[in-house]
Design an enzyme around this catalytic site. Structure first.
Site, mmCIF file in Angstrom:
data_model
loop_
_atom_site.group_PDB
_atom_site.id
_atom_site.type_symbol
_atom_site.label_atom_id
_atom_site.label_comp_id
_atom_site.label_asym_id
_atom_site.label_seq_id
_atom_site.Cartn_x
_atom_site.Cartn_y
_atom_site.Cartn_z
ATOM 1 N N HIS A 245 10.246 4.326 -3.327
ATOM 2 C CA HIS A 245 11.038 5.169 -2.674
ATOM 3 C C HIS A 245 12.239 6.592 -3.578
ATOM 4 C CE1 HIS A 245 13.337 5.501 0.991
ATOM 5 N NE2 HIS A 245 14.560 5.957 0.206
ATOM 6 N N GLU A 246 12.324 6.171 -4.863
ATOM 7 C CA GLU A 246 13.395 6.975 -5.007
ATOM 8 C C GLU A 246 12.833 8.170 -5.404
ATOM 9 O OE1 GLU A 246 16.668 7.229 -3.950
ATOM 10 O OE2 GLU A 246 16.757 4.802 -3.657
ATOM 11 N N HIS B 16 12.056 10.186 -3.199
ATOM 12 C CA HIS B 16 13.519 12.089 -3.000
ATOM 13 C C HIS B 16 13.419 12.411 -4.698
ATOM 14 C CE1 HIS B 16 15.895 10.403 -0.121
ATOM 15 N NE2 HIS B 16 16.080 9.313 -0.080
ATOM 16 N N GLU C 234 14.573 12.329 3.200
ATOM 17 C CA GLU C 234 14.331 10.562 3.617
ATOM 18 C C GLU C 234 12.587 11.234 3.919
ATOM 19 O OE1 GLU C 234 15.887 8.717 2.962
ATOM 20 O OE2 GLU C 234 15.754 6.688 3.728
#
EC number: 3.4.17.19
Lengths: 494, 494
Positions: free
Chosen positions: A261-262, A265, A291
């Protein structure tokens, strides 16, 4: 020097100080020993004051007036628009309101940490009243400055150009089919067997695994690092992205997907247009688009069967458990697509998450628009929780309206970004699949075709386009919840 | 607000920005990936400009004039003196000279990295000429502002109040007995057997050992950390000291004692007076006093037989080699007191180090005072090297006058600090032994009596006293080379 040029120089100067704030902020979370906190806070506060001074310096008004009379090339027009946007945001509120809100927010947030544990709504409400009051005041001022409704003016901080009249129908659509879909999936999954990986998974090994997964996702380690912090985040600057995670030595499942997930980003940040580095137009488009990239990595790519296959294989190898049934691909697939209804948003899975967000959206919207009082919130929470997920939160404040940090310091308008991100991500994937064989790319272990598409359509655009333009250019239509619904049905009902 | 109060507020504000510079500087050396360099340089340069603006802001002159007319309590008088000192340092040079020197220094240093390898004196001299010129110009301006000789004015940057007329006799004294002592020691040690520890010593284990040694030295991990960098240093801020080392997996000897050395710097920083945090009077007294603390840790405590005994025991245990003869205390003692003459200062041992420093002192002094030309330096180096250590450096520039980084960017006046530090350290130890049973404290493993003395006499004083006052108060006399000589004779001839 033209006024436009003066503005770009000035905003680049501000970005240098933001760079220092980002690195020292990361250090504070990932490196600093506890005893350094008070000196650091003082230094960071001084820096904030300095940045605010630069953002509000008198000459800027004249420079904007002058620059706006000139005809500029399209990209410079976009750059001017984004500088103006940040300038308005920084200047719209009177300083005493900013200060009062910051004080009330800190007080409320600090007390909340104990009040939440104690389920102490009465104590919390006493502090929160002031935060809501000041936030309503803020929303009012922002509304007057922008011609938007109070809530839309707050939303505009995080999602420039996104309004209630656009958002409410989207979320209403989701509300119509989501509760039913959740029940169907839970019923379907109730017959599945699930094996939890057992053992001690040392942090150093988890970190090595995280690095390998980030390499598969083509994170650029020449422009970033992976470290640890209590609350994982993606910080730093585009040229040097600082990503953090945390390790639980008895359970790698959350942390591993958290890293994916990170990394989403992070790659957005690393992929922002270099030619606009240091300028607002070179920054990420919105929290929702940000997001959308983390969720594209986590939900669209990360939970796809082909990627899960890589994950299971890499994980089994890392921990020397290739042959254990719990580390088989199909078990990993089940682990990473398990749906459970629960009270807590941060623990929610992909499918139930939107219910948590929509509930908050409806409450904060009406709160900012003055249609309800802060005292109505627990009862509304209970009603909506019953309607969307079938739980009562009557008297259970700590697992209800007191669970999140966002409202304690008045960040009203942020929650929709999470579900907007999920919807954008699904729509981007559907569009990408028209020209890219996504599954083949993942299976091959060379995900470049996927990242090239994202770079071309999203990352390299920075804030040159509005969110709406960006989405239309990338997918040939405006945000459409159909894609999100189709994605969820295909993943969870097939 | 009084002018004095305005000054303290202003200097505290500057210290907040220095805090950010220190943390980001540490990050740059210990954490930053290579690709982050150019954005970081730009951010750090912007910060420097801002700090310089604060240091030179017009109103300061008036505030100093006004504050100096008032009668202040003694500690405030000292605080005012130190603020004034920093202000004069920051304002004395015209900006175009600062800029020109910085440019010429960068150019010279950058080219030197290859020129040194190629022994290219001619190429080096071409760039260096400009650095020397500009430094002489700087020294001239500083001399006019302070009434000192040009070299003394440069020395004053690093060693406030220390002058040639004080330093030359001290160094002349050392010159009289050092070459003979070196020969005696080398002859004595030529009969010793020495065992080099063999094996692979993993960095993680060396780090764990470093932590244990730092704990023995009572480093406060709540206000600091240990990390790695190519060039070990002690950075950060007193509330959060960032210490670095580097590990060679085939040889832990250098790194281990390097950590002891840096811990000395670190504890001085951690022990500075909290009540003057953020003010010049709360900072370390001078580079020489700073070095006296690192050398007190490394040479006075660290190489004492009782401490070496702990080190040998901890190291043997860490690497599981307790029973190997190379890890016995007496072998460790020999390893850590071996004397070797060599060309290179940074590789020099305790005994030969002063020869390297005195040589540089004599040359840079005459260079700044305009008595010699930059073209004379290689020949002077050769002569002095022959006289002090018996080596010729004729034609060998890379191991001669081109070996150090200091002169490449014009840091003339810094070298004496190293040997001043060694002399102060020996004198502090002699004074401490009058009231503290140093050896018993080390043997017991509780070194508090030693640190209490240092804290009381040195650390907690910050810059409240002049260097001379500090030394006299702590040891009842001014700096006296007898103590250094006695220390060396006792360690190396006994």
């Amino acid at each position: 020097m033209t006024a436009y040029k003066k503005l770009t120089e000035h905003f680049k100067k501000i970005s240098h100080f933001n760079h220092l704030a980002a690195i020292c902020g990361w250090d504070q979370a990932a490196m600093m020993p506890a005893g350094g906190a008070s000196a650091r806070s003082a230094a960071m506060a001084e820096l904030s004051v300095h940045i605010h001074k630069l953002q509000t310096q008198d000459s800027l008004a004249d420079w904007f007036s002058e620059a706006e009379t000139k005809t500029l090339p399209p990209e410079d027009t976009a750059s001017l628009r984004e500088m103006k946007r940040q300038w308005v945001q920084a200047n719209v509120l009177p300083e005493d309101l900013v200060h009062a809100k910051s004080m009330a927010g800190s007080k409320c947030e600090h007390a909340w940490r104990t009040q939440r544990t104690n389920n102490d709504w009465k104590g919390f409400a006493e502090n929160w009243k002031e935060v809501v009051n000041l936030s309503q005041h803020e929303a009012q001022i922002r509304a007057e400055a922008t011609g938007l409704s109070p809530y839309d003016a707050m939303l505009d901080i995080y999602e420039p150009g996104t309004k209630t009249e656009f958002l409410t129908p989207l979320f209403d659509d989701i509300k119509r089919w989501l509760p039913e879909l959740i029940e169907q999936v839970i019923e379907k999954q109730s017959h599945e067997n699930l094996l939890m990986p057992q053992g001690i998974f040392p942090a150093t090994q988890q970190k090595a695994l995280g690095h390998k997964v980030m390499e598969l996702l083509q994170f650029d380690f020449n422009h970033g690092r992976l470290d640890e912090s209590v609350h994982p985040f993606c910080g730093g600057v585009p040229q040097d992205v600082r990503l953090t995670t945390r390790y639980d030595e008895t359970d790698f499942i959350q942390s591993l997907m958290g890293t994916v997930h990170e990394t989403g980003h992070a790659r957005y940040e690393q992929g922002l247009p270099e030619s606009y580095a240091g300028l607002p137009v070179g920054e990420a488009r919105s929290m929702g688009i940000h997001e959308s990239q983390s969720l594209f990595f986590e939900m669209q790519v990360g939970r796809s069967p082909s990627f899960i296959h890589h994950l299971a294989e890499m994980t089994g190898k890392q921990f020397g458990k290739e042959n254990e049934p719990a580390f088989a691909s199909d078990n990993f697939q089940k682990l990473y697509s398990r749906v459970n209804k629960g009270f807590i948003r941060v623990d929610a899975d992909e499918l139930t998450y939107p219910a948590h967000v929509i509930l908050r959206y409806e409450i904060e919207r009406d709160l900012m628009n003055g249609k309800i009082s802060y005292l109505d919130v627990p009862e509304l929470w209970n009603e909506k929780m019953q309607a969307y997920l079938g739980f009562s939160t009557k008297g259970n404040f700590k697992d209800g309206c007191m669970q999140d940090i966002h409202w304690t310091d008045g960040a009203f308008g942020y929650f929709p970004s999470y579900t907007l991100g999920a919807m954008y991500a699904a729509q981007f994937m559907a569009a990408m699949k028209k020209t890219v064989d996504v599954d083949a790319a993942i299976r091959s272990g060379n995900l470049s075709p996927i990242f090239n598409w994202l770079s071309d359509k999203i990352w390299s655009k920075g804030s040159l386009l509005t969110t709406d333009e960006l989405v239309k250019k990338a997918t040939d239509e405006a945000l459409n919840p159909t894609f999100f619904k189709a994605h969820l049905e295909s993943r969870y009902l097939k």
